[in-house]
Motif scaffolding. Structure first.
Motif, PDB file in Angstrom:
ATOM      1  N   ASP A 115      80.493 -16.404 -53.644  1.00 24.53           N
ATOM      2  CA  ASP A 115      79.333 -15.880 -54.368  1.00 24.53           C
ATOM      3  C   ASP A 115      78.984 -14.476 -53.875  1.00 24.53           C
ATOM      4  OD1 ASP A 115      78.898 -18.264 -55.892  1.00 24.53           O
ATOM      5  OD2 ASP A 115      77.843 -19.147 -54.176  1.00 24.53           O
ATOM      6  N   LEU A 116      79.020 -14.302 -52.564  1.00 27.30           N
ATOM      7  CA  LEU A 116      78.715 -12.990 -51.984  1.00 27.30           C
ATOM      8  C   LEU A 116      79.782 -11.970 -52.381  1.00 27.30           C
ATOM      9  CD1 LEU A 116      76.876 -11.238 -50.251  1.00 27.30           C
ATOM     10  CD2 LEU A 116      78.106 -12.077 -48.224  1.00 27.30           C
ATOM     11  N   ARG A 117      81.039 -12.386 -52.406  1.00 27.37           N
ATOM     12  CA  ARG A 117      82.112 -11.490 -52.826  1.00 27.37           C
ATOM     13  C   ARG A 117      81.874 -10.984 -54.249  1.00 27.37           C
ATOM     14  NH1 ARG A 117      85.653 -10.535 -56.274  1.00 27.37           N
ATOM     15  NH2 ARG A 117      85.267 -12.487 -57.330  1.00 27.37           N
ATOM     16  N   ARG A 118      81.512 -11.898 -55.140  1.00 29.86           N
ATOM     17  CA  ARG A 118      81.242 -11.501 -56.529  1.00 29.86           C
ATOM     18  C   ARG A 118      80.072 -10.521 -56.605  1.00 29.86           C
ATOM     19  NH1 ARG A 118      82.936 -16.720 -57.388  1.00 29.86           N
ATOM     20  NH2 ARG A 118      80.857 -17.599 -57.160  1.00 29.86           N
ATOM     21  N   ALA A 119      79.017 -10.801 -55.869  1.00 35.86           N
ATOM     22  CA  ALA A 119      77.831  -9.936 -55.898  1.00 35.86           C
ATOM     23  C   ALA A 119      78.137  -8.540 -55.339  1.00 35.86           C
ATOM     24  CB  ALA A 119      76.695 -10.579 -55.123  1.00 35.86           C
ATOM     25  N   LEU A 120      78.992  -8.494 -54.325  1.00 39.21           N
ATOM     26  CA  LEU A 120      79.361  -7.211 -53.715  1.00 39.21           C
ATOM     27  C   LEU A 120      80.518  -6.535 -54.439  1.00 39.21           C
ATOM     28  CD1 LEU A 120      79.247  -8.160 -49.919  1.00 39.21           C
ATOM     29  CD2 LEU A 120      77.645  -6.659 -51.145  1.00 39.21           C
ATOM     30  N   ARG A 121      81.177  -7.288 -55.314  1.00 40.20           N
ATOM     31  CA  ARG A 121      82.399  -6.824 -55.985  1.00 40.20           C
ATOM     32  C   ARG A 121      83.459  -6.427 -54.956  1.00 40.20           C
ATOM     33  NH1 ARG A 121      78.485  -3.860 -59.641  1.00 40.20           N
ATOM     34  NH2 ARG A 121      78.184  -5.317 -61.346  1.00 40.20           N
ATOM     35  N   GLN A 139      68.022  -3.504 -48.647  1.00 40.65           N
ATOM     36  CA  GLN A 139      67.708  -3.477 -50.079  1.00 40.65           C
ATOM     37  C   GLN A 139      68.848  -4.097 -50.886  1.00 40.65           C
ATOM     38  OE1 GLN A 139      64.705  -2.491 -51.602  1.00 40.65           O
ATOM     39  NE2 GLN A 139      65.726  -3.654 -53.221  1.00 40.65           N
ATOM     40  N   ARG A 140      70.090  -3.819 -50.495  1.00 39.28           N
ATOM     41  CA  ARG A 140      71.245  -4.390 -51.205  1.00 39.28           C
ATOM     42  C   ARG A 140      71.236  -5.908 -51.103  1.00 39.28           C
ATOM     43  NH1 ARG A 140      74.163  -5.382 -55.020  1.00 39.28           N
ATOM     44  NH2 ARG A 140      76.418  -5.391 -54.850  1.00 39.28           N
ATOM     45  N   LEU A 141      70.927  -6.424 -49.912  1.00 40.38           N
ATOM     46  CA  LEU A 141      70.858  -7.876 -49.737  1.00 40.38           C
ATOM     47  C   LEU A 141      69.716  -8.472 -50.551  1.00 40.38           C
ATOM     48  CD1 LEU A 141      71.650  -8.119 -45.924  1.00 40.38           C
ATOM     49  CD2 LEU A 141      73.202  -8.571 -47.846  1.00 40.38           C
ATOM     50  N   CYS A 142      68.589  -7.782 -50.620  1.00 40.05           N
ATOM     51  CA  CYS A 142      67.473  -8.241 -51.458  1.00 40.05           C
ATOM     52  C   CYS A 142      67.859  -8.236 -52.931  1.00 40.05           C
ATOM     53  CB  CYS A 142      66.232  -7.371 -51.230  1.00 40.05           C
ATOM     54  SG  CYS A 142      65.417  -7.656 -49.648  1.00 40.05           S
ATOM     55  N   ASP A 143      68.602  -7.220 -53.346  1.00 38.10           N
ATOM     56  CA  ASP A 143      69.063  -7.155 -54.732  1.00 38.10           C
ATOM     57  C   ASP A 143      69.982  -8.337 -55.059  1.00 38.10           C
ATOM     58  OD1 ASP A 143      67.633  -4.797 -55.041  1.00 38.10           O
ATOM     59  OD2 ASP A 143      69.413  -3.502 -54.883  1.00 38.10           O
ATOM     60  N   ILE A 144      70.850  -8.681 -54.117  1.00 38.93           N
ATOM     61  CA  ILE A 144      71.749  -9.822 -54.317  1.00 38.93           C
ATOM     62  C   ILE A 144      70.935 -11.108 -54.419  1.00 38.93           C
ATOM     63  CG2 ILE A 144      73.523 -11.250 -53.201  1.00 38.93           C
ATOM     64  CD1 ILE A 144      74.690  -8.568 -52.094  1.00 38.93           C
ATOM     65  N   GLN A 198      61.897 -14.239 -47.197  1.00 35.29           N
ATOM     66  CA  GLN A 198      62.458 -13.912 -45.886  1.00 35.29           C
ATOM     67  C   GLN A 198      63.183 -12.574 -45.925  1.00 35.29           C
ATOM     68  OE1 GLN A 198      64.877 -17.301 -44.986  1.00 35.29           O
ATOM     69  NE2 GLN A 198      63.138 -18.599 -44.494  1.00 35.29           N
ATOM     70  N   LEU A 199      63.924 -12.314 -46.986  1.00 33.35           N
ATOM     71  CA  LEU A 199      64.614 -11.030 -47.106  1.00 33.35           C
ATOM     72  C   LEU A 199      63.613  -9.890 -47.281  1.00 33.35           C
ATOM     73  CD1 LEU A 199      67.728 -11.900 -49.260  1.00 33.35           C
ATOM     74  CD2 LEU A 199      67.695 -11.155 -46.894  1.00 33.35           C
ATOM     75  N   ASP A 200      62.543 -10.137 -48.028  1.00 32.47           N
ATOM     76  CA  ASP A 200      61.510  -9.110 -48.174  1.00 32.47           C
ATOM     77  C   ASP A 200      60.860  -8.793 -46.838  1.00 32.47           C
ATOM     78  OD1 ASP A 200      61.907  -8.708 -50.879  1.00 32.47           O
ATOM     79  OD2 ASP A 200      60.377 -10.160 -51.473  1.00 32.47           O
ATOM     80  N   TRP A 218      70.863 -13.688 -57.576  1.00 39.67           N
ATOM     81  CA  TRP A 218      71.091 -15.125 -57.468  1.00 39.67           C
ATOM     82  C   TRP A 218      69.902 -15.922 -57.975  1.00 39.67           C
ATOM     83  CZ3 TRP A 218      73.399 -15.111 -51.841  1.00 39.67           C
ATOM     84  CH2 TRP A 218      74.717 -14.635 -51.899  1.00 39.67           C
ATOM     85  N   GLN A 219      68.712 -15.453 -57.682  1.00 45.04           N
ATOM     86  CA  GLN A 219      67.527 -16.152 -58.149  1.00 45.04           C
ATOM     87  C   GLN A 219      67.501 -16.166 -59.673  1.00 45.04           C
ATOM     88  OE1 GLN A 219      63.757 -14.485 -56.954  1.00 45.04           O
ATOM     89  NE2 GLN A 219      62.716 -16.431 -57.242  1.00 45.04           N
ATOM     90  N   GLY A 220      67.853 -15.047 -60.286  1.00 47.79           N
ATOM     91  CA  GLY A 220      67.915 -14.985 -61.744  1.00 47.79           C
ATOM     92  C   GLY A 220      68.958 -15.925 -62.304  1.00 47.79           C
TER      93      GLY A 220
END
Length: 109
Positions: A29-35, A62-67, A94-96, A71-73
């Motif tokens: 999942d993280l690989r897909r989000a990071l491309r 910020q990048r981790l928060c965006d990911i 927690q990320l915020d 995922w939440q969406g």
């Protein structure tokens, strides 16, 4: 350009593993989000290290928060499956908090 130390990379790896486990996600999942090109942790860390060298610690957070937001969406479109041990709102919070702490550390807040 800023680079992550070996200790920071170890901390980031530990954080990522905990984050993925608590959010019910995988390295894929993280690989897909990071491309990224691979699900292997060293490749994922290299991708995040590039973000850090380009945008600093605040950019990395910020990048981790965006990911997390992505995922939440995605999860909002899925009928509840009770797999995540903590709610998505909690993990996003927690990320915020992490982003806020980083901003305070670098004097941006």
């Amino acid at each position: 350009m800023a680079t992550l130390t070996d200790e920071q990379l170890d901390d980031l790896q530990s954080f990522l593993k905990d984050w993925l486990r608590h959010s019910g996600r995988t390295q894929a999942d993280l690989r897909r989000a990071l491309r990224a090109s691979s699900i292997r942790m060293p490749v994922l860390l290299d991708e995040l290290a590039r973000v850090y060298s380009r945008d600093g610690l605040t950019g990395l957070a910020q990048r981790l928060c965006d990911i997390e937001s992505l995922w939440q969406g995605e999860d909002q479109g899925i009928d509840g499956d009770d797999q995540a041990p903590i709610s998505l709102d909690d993990s996003l919070g927690q990320l915020d908090l992490l982003l806020q702490e980083i901003r305070l550390d670098v004097g941006e807040a």
